[in-house]
Design an enzyme around this catalytic site. Structure first.
Site, PDB file in Angstrom:
ATOM      1  N   ARG A   1      -4.625 -13.071 -15.338  1.00 41.01           N
ATOM      2  CA  ARG A   1      -6.020 -12.826 -15.740  1.00 41.01           C
ATOM      3  C   ARG A   1      -6.096 -12.839 -17.265  1.00 41.01           C
ATOM      4  O   ARG A   1      -5.236 -12.265 -17.933  1.00 41.01           O
ATOM      5  CB  ARG A   1      -6.520 -11.471 -15.214  1.00 41.01           C
ATOM      6  CG  ARG A   1      -6.422 -11.268 -13.734  1.00 41.01           C
ATOM      7  CD  ARG A   1      -7.141 -12.317 -12.939  1.00 41.01           C
ATOM      8  NE  ARG A   1      -8.569 -12.358 -13.218  1.00 41.01           N
ATOM      9  CZ  ARG A   1      -9.361 -13.341 -12.813  1.00 41.01           C
ATOM     10  NH1 ARG A   1      -8.849 -14.369 -12.145  1.00 41.01           N
ATOM     11  NH2 ARG A   1     -10.632 -13.349 -13.105  1.00 41.01           N
ATOM     12  N   ILE A   2      -7.139 -13.473 -17.810  1.00 39.63           N
ATOM     13  CA  ILE A   2      -7.316 -13.453 -19.271  1.00 39.63           C
ATOM     14  C   ILE A   2      -7.918 -12.108 -19.658  1.00 39.63           C
ATOM     15  O   ILE A   2      -8.899 -11.660 -19.047  1.00 39.63           O
ATOM     16  CB  ILE A   2      -8.196 -14.626 -19.732  1.00 39.63           C
ATOM     17  CG1 ILE A   2      -7.468 -15.944 -19.437  1.00 39.63           C
ATOM     18  CG2 ILE A   2      -8.538 -14.500 -21.215  1.00 39.63           C
ATOM     19  CD1 ILE A   2      -8.232 -17.192 -19.804  1.00 39.63           C
ATOM     20  N   LEU A   3      -7.317 -11.447 -20.639  1.00 34.80           N
ATOM     21  CA  LEU A   3      -7.704 -10.094 -21.026  1.00 34.80           C
ATOM     22  C   LEU A   3      -8.628 -10.124 -22.240  1.00 34.80           C
ATOM     23  O   LEU A   3      -8.480 -10.968 -23.133  1.00 34.80           O
ATOM     24  CB  LEU A   3      -6.449  -9.278 -21.320  1.00 34.80           C
ATOM     25  CG  LEU A   3      -5.506  -9.115 -20.103  1.00 34.80           C
ATOM     26  CD1 LEU A   3      -4.129  -8.652 -20.542  1.00 34.80           C
ATOM     27  CD2 LEU A   3      -6.110  -8.150 -19.092  1.00 34.80           C
TER      28      LEU A   3
ATOM     29  N   ASN B   1       4.177 -10.347 -23.293  1.00 35.12           N
ATOM     30  CA  ASN B   1       3.897 -11.374 -22.279  1.00 35.12           C
ATOM     31  C   ASN B   1       4.990 -12.427 -22.314  1.00 35.12           C
ATOM     32  O   ASN B   1       5.563 -12.693 -23.381  1.00 35.12           O
ATOM     33  CB  ASN B   1       2.542 -12.042 -22.557  1.00 35.12           C
ATOM     34  CG  ASN B   1       2.201 -13.104 -21.525  1.00 35.12           C
ATOM     35  OD1 ASN B   1       2.367 -12.906 -20.326  1.00 35.12           O
ATOM     36  ND2 ASN B   1       1.764 -14.270 -22.007  1.00 35.12           N
TER      37      ASN B   1
ATOM     38  N   HIS C   1       5.602 -16.477 -21.522  1.00 30.68           N
ATOM     39  CA  HIS C   1       4.856 -17.729 -21.351  1.00 30.68           C
ATOM     40  C   HIS C   1       5.849 -18.873 -21.191  1.00 30.68           C
ATOM     41  O   HIS C   1       6.798 -18.974 -21.982  1.00 30.68           O
ATOM     42  CB  HIS C   1       3.955 -17.972 -22.555  1.00 30.68           C
ATOM     43  CG  HIS C   1       3.136 -19.206 -22.433  1.00 30.68           C
ATOM     44  ND1 HIS C   1       2.040 -19.295 -21.605  1.00 30.68           N
ATOM     45  CD2 HIS C   1       3.274 -20.425 -23.014  1.00 30.68           C
ATOM     46  CE1 HIS C   1       1.536 -20.512 -21.686  1.00 30.68           C
ATOM     47  NE2 HIS C   1       2.270 -21.220 -22.520  1.00 30.68           N
TER      48      HIS C   1
ATOM     49  N   LEU D   1      -5.183 -15.805 -26.690  1.00 31.68           N
ATOM     50  CA  LEU D   1      -4.361 -16.138 -25.520  1.00 31.68           C
ATOM     51  C   LEU D   1      -3.037 -16.802 -25.908  1.00 31.68           C
ATOM     52  O   LEU D   1      -3.032 -17.727 -26.736  1.00 31.68           O
ATOM     53  CB  LEU D   1      -5.133 -17.079 -24.589  1.00 31.68           C
ATOM     54  CG  LEU D   1      -4.431 -17.456 -23.288  1.00 31.68           C
ATOM     55  CD1 LEU D   1      -4.332 -16.253 -22.364  1.00 31.68           C
ATOM     56  CD2 LEU D   1      -5.155 -18.617 -22.605  1.00 31.68           C
ATOM     57  N   ASP D   2      -1.934 -16.314 -25.363  1.00 26.64           N
ATOM     58  CA  ASP D   2      -0.604 -16.914 -25.578  1.00 26.64           C
ATOM     59  C   ASP D   2      -0.278 -17.078 -27.056  1.00 26.64           C
ATOM     60  O   ASP D   2       0.259 -18.092 -27.500  1.00 26.64           O
ATOM     61  CB  ASP D   2      -0.497 -18.263 -24.851  1.00 26.64           C
ATOM     62  CG  ASP D   2      -0.690 -18.126 -23.343  1.00 26.64           C
ATOM     63  OD1 ASP D   2      -1.182 -19.076 -22.716  1.00 26.64           O
ATOM     64  OD2 ASP D   2      -0.364 -17.034 -22.827  1.00 26.64           O
TER      65      ASP D   2
ATOM     66  N   GLU E   1      13.807 -17.538 -18.196  1.00 20.55           N
ATOM     67  CA  GLU E   1      12.845 -16.432 -18.313  1.00 20.55           C
ATOM     68  C   GLU E   1      13.491 -15.126 -17.863  1.00 20.55           C
ATOM     69  O   GLU E   1      13.307 -14.081 -18.491  1.00 20.55           O
ATOM     70  CB  GLU E   1      11.599 -16.721 -17.463  1.00 20.55           C
ATOM     71  CG  GLU E   1      10.765 -17.888 -17.956  1.00 20.55           C
ATOM     72  CD  GLU E   1       9.511 -18.082 -17.127  1.00 20.55           C
ATOM     73  OE1 GLU E   1       9.177 -19.252 -16.858  1.00 20.55           O
ATOM     74  OE2 GLU E   1       8.882 -17.076 -16.746  1.00 20.55           O
TER      75      GLU E   1
END
Ligand code: GRF
Length: 195
Positions: A91-93, A107, A109, A144-145, A174
């Site tokens: 979800r985009i915060l 996060n 990515h 984002l990212d 990862e």
């Protein structure tokens, strides 16, 4: 002992790697796994490890991000985490949410940021004819990212690779990178981990 909450949306393989790393003399322990999907397979996997789990389904909020995030914050703050790890949380915060946890939210990515923020990272690396791909752990900001990079792992792109085979090779990295970064981060060390 530092308290870590992990946010997931799906299978949770990164969550498992993080949770399994926080044992023994590790300075942190997982205190909550939280998902925006009550049916996320990762929730059962976390519960099987004895980690408290919770879900806030984003769908009933019908795109009202603030209301959805207010419900997330309630669950999160009840667990009182020192650090929050986004691990396949899709979800985009909002800036309000990222600001509330600024300087203590990470996060992972699946690209070598700043290359390929967003989705379809492996296909984009293949389409660009890149020789290598990888993953990045960064501190979360309102962009984002983006945010300070705390670790990167690189893999070669091999002849015959497609997005799936490349994703599988990156995912292995990862699972090594995120725990290594977290261990440093909860000890106050922001020196990037490079694999
Ligand atoms: C990972 O590749 C991660 O980088 C991306 O989503 C995938 C999730 O995997 N954001 P999992 O849910 O941790 O298995």
């Amino acid at each position: 002992m530092k308290r870590v909450a992990i946010l997931i949306s799906g299978g949770g393989s990164n969550m498992i790697a993080l949770a399994r790393s926080m044992e023994g003399d590790h300075p942190a322990r997982p205190v909550l796994v939280l998902s925006n999907d009550p049916a996320a397979p990762g929730l059962d996997r976390a519960a099987a490890l004895g980690i408290p789990v919770a879900a806030v389904d984003h769908r009933p909020f019908k795109g009202d991000r603030s209301a959805f995030e207010a419900a997330l914050v309630k669950k999160l703050d009840a667990a009182a985490p020192d650090v929050i790890c986004l691990a396949g949380f899709m979800r985009i915060l909002t800036a309000g949410f990222t600001g509330r946890y600024a300087g203590r939210m990470l996060n992972i990515h699946p690209s070598l940021l700043p290359k390929y923020p967003g989705l379809q990272t492996h296909q984009r690396a293949l389409d660009a004819g890149d020789a290598e791909a990888g993953c990045t752990v960064h501190e979360v900001t309102s962009v984002l990212d983006d945010g300070p990079i705390l670790g990167q792992a690189r893999v070669p792109i091999l002849a015959g690779d497609d997005a799936e085979s490349l994703a599988a090779r990156v995912l292995v990295q990862e699972h090594a990178l995120y725990p290594a970064v977290l261990r440093r981060y909860v000890s106050g060390d922001r020196t990037p981990v490079l694999l």
